[in-house]
Design an enzyme around this catalytic site. Sequence first.
Site, PDB file in Angstrom:
ATOM      1  N   GLU A 167      21.475 -41.139  84.119  1.00 53.38           N
ATOM      2  CA  GLU A 167      20.714 -42.258  83.556  1.00 53.38           C
ATOM      3  C   GLU A 167      19.320 -42.280  84.183  1.00 53.38           C
ATOM      4  O   GLU A 167      19.124 -41.790  85.297  1.00 53.38           O
ATOM      5  CB  GLU A 167      21.517 -43.540  83.866  1.00 53.38           C
ATOM      6  N   ASP A 168      18.354 -42.861  83.472  1.00 49.98           N
ATOM      7  CA  ASP A 168      16.994 -42.925  84.015  1.00 49.98           C
ATOM      8  C   ASP A 168      16.819 -44.020  85.062  1.00 49.98           C
ATOM      9  O   ASP A 168      16.303 -43.782  86.144  1.00 49.98           O
ATOM     10  CB  ASP A 168      15.948 -43.084  82.886  1.00 49.98           C
ATOM     11  N   PHE A 186       7.806 -52.916  85.882  1.00 50.72           N
ATOM     12  CA  PHE A 186       8.133 -52.092  84.723  1.00 50.72           C
ATOM     13  C   PHE A 186       7.533 -50.706  84.916  1.00 50.72           C
ATOM     14  O   PHE A 186       6.323 -50.546  84.954  1.00 50.72           O
ATOM     15  CB  PHE A 186       7.630 -52.732  83.421  1.00 50.72           C
ATOM     16  N   ASP A 241      18.561 -51.307  86.181  1.00 50.03           N
ATOM     17  CA  ASP A 241      17.807 -52.542  86.432  1.00 50.03           C
ATOM     18  C   ASP A 241      18.812 -53.629  86.811  1.00 50.03           C
ATOM     19  O   ASP A 241      19.180 -53.750  87.979  1.00 50.03           O
ATOM     20  CB  ASP A 241      17.003 -52.875  85.161  1.00 50.03           C
ATOM     21  N   ARG A 265       6.614 -41.479  77.589  1.00 52.45           N
ATOM     22  CA  ARG A 265       7.733 -40.593  77.933  1.00 52.45           C
ATOM     23  C   ARG A 265       7.215 -39.231  78.363  1.00 52.45           C
ATOM     24  O   ARG A 265       7.801 -38.550  79.187  1.00 52.45           O
ATOM     25  CB  ARG A 265       8.631 -40.354  76.707  1.00 52.45           C
TER      26      ARG A 265
HETATM   27  P1  5GP Z   1      20.016 -52.698  82.812  1.00 47.08           P
HETATM   28  O1  5GP Z   1      21.173 -52.916  81.874  1.00 47.08           O
HETATM   29  O2  5GP Z   1      20.414 -51.985  84.069  1.00 47.08           O
HETATM   30  O3  5GP Z   1      19.303 -53.999  83.109  1.00 47.08           O
HETATM   31  O4  5GP Z   1      18.929 -51.863  82.043  1.00 47.08           O
HETATM   32  C1  5GP Z   1      19.057 -50.526  81.863  1.00 47.08           C
HETATM   33  C2  5GP Z   1      18.104 -49.993  80.820  1.00 47.08           C
HETATM   34  O5  5GP Z   1      16.944 -50.816  80.614  1.00 47.08           O
HETATM   35  C3  5GP Z   1      17.576 -48.651  81.254  1.00 47.08           C
HETATM   36  O6  5GP Z   1      18.427 -47.610  80.848  1.00 47.08           O
HETATM   37  C4  5GP Z   1      16.227 -48.595  80.573  1.00 47.08           C
HETATM   38  O7  5GP Z   1      16.379 -48.097  79.264  1.00 47.08           O
HETATM   39  C5  5GP Z   1      15.775 -50.027  80.491  1.00 47.08           C
HETATM   40  N1  5GP Z   1      14.836 -50.353  81.606  1.00 47.08           N
HETATM   41  C6  5GP Z   1      15.075 -51.197  82.635  1.00 47.08           C
HETATM   42  N2  5GP Z   1      14.016 -51.261  83.464  1.00 47.08           N
HETATM   43  C7  5GP Z   1      13.069 -50.446  82.956  1.00 47.08           C
HETATM   44  C8  5GP Z   1      11.725 -50.092  83.372  1.00 47.08           C
HETATM   45  O8  5GP Z   1      11.167 -50.535  84.390  1.00 47.08           O
HETATM   46  N3  5GP Z   1      11.063 -49.209  82.577  1.00 47.08           N
HETATM   47  C9  5GP Z   1      11.608 -48.678  81.443  1.00 47.08           C
HETATM   48  N4  5GP Z   1      10.863 -47.819  80.749  1.00 47.08           N
HETATM   49  N5  5GP Z   1      12.871 -48.992  81.026  1.00 47.08           N
HETATM   50  C10 5GP Z   1      13.586 -49.867  81.769  1.00 47.08           C
END
Ligand code: 5GP
Length: 218
Positions: free
Chosen positions: A134-135, A187, A138, A200
């Site tokens: 995963e990237d 972000f 959050d 990207r």
């Molecule tokens: P979570 O469910 O952990 O809150 O969010 C996960 C997803 O939200 C990540 O896979 C990503 O797609 C998106 N996301 C959360 N924070 C960021 C950020 O700082 N930058 C970007 N580009 N995507 C984010």
Amino acid sequence: DEIRKKCLVIPDGSGYDTSLFTIPVKYADFLKSILIPNGLVKDRTHKLAVDILSSVPNTKSLVVLCVLKGGYKFCSELVDAMERYICSCEINMSIKVEFIRLKSYHNVSSTGEVEVIGLSNLSHLTGKDILIVEDIIDTGKTMTKALELIKQYNPNSVQCASLLLKRTDKSCGYVPEFIGFSCPDEFVLGYGLDYNEFFRDFPHIGVINEEGIKQFAV
Ligand code: 5GP
């Protein structure tokens, strides 16, 4: 503290001046700073590859589940590094790569439901050793839900490698097994991560500025 031992911590308030790097013209005016240069992302990824392979000694075959779209660059670099290590250390292991997308639905109370799309048949995962790539984590809600879903198919093991883990009060407490960097609650974008599909293709991980948020808004 446990997280500090597991990954490289990018402290709050850090970031390099964008004028010190070559930046594509289209993004030049829209970045606040470079948080993690491309070279550092790659160097850290190479170590994660070794850590991951050392943790699965008896596995003959590993299924890497690349979470699109954001995870594609990290996954590619990680799998390449794993293949190089497997080859040079003469390890008898094969890696299969599958691609999934996670679609989140958030209702009013924000209990996220997640649907896995892209892999036509999740029953392929039964009995397998799985590494989700995963990237960024959050709140951790997306990965928690995705893990629940994948575990219903009774894989032998499931681990997760995330390039970034955000330090945020909104975290649900989920921490992946393998983490590249712990990053500030901002972000971030670049190296596969987007803002409305932009950035990207930006090689470094950076932070957008106010003008950028307006410029690339939908
Ligand atoms: P979570 O469910 O952990 O809150 O969010 C996960 C997803 O939200 C990540 O896979 C990503 O797609 C998106 N996301 C959360 N924070 C960021 C950020 O700082 N930058 C970007 N580009 N995507 C984010």
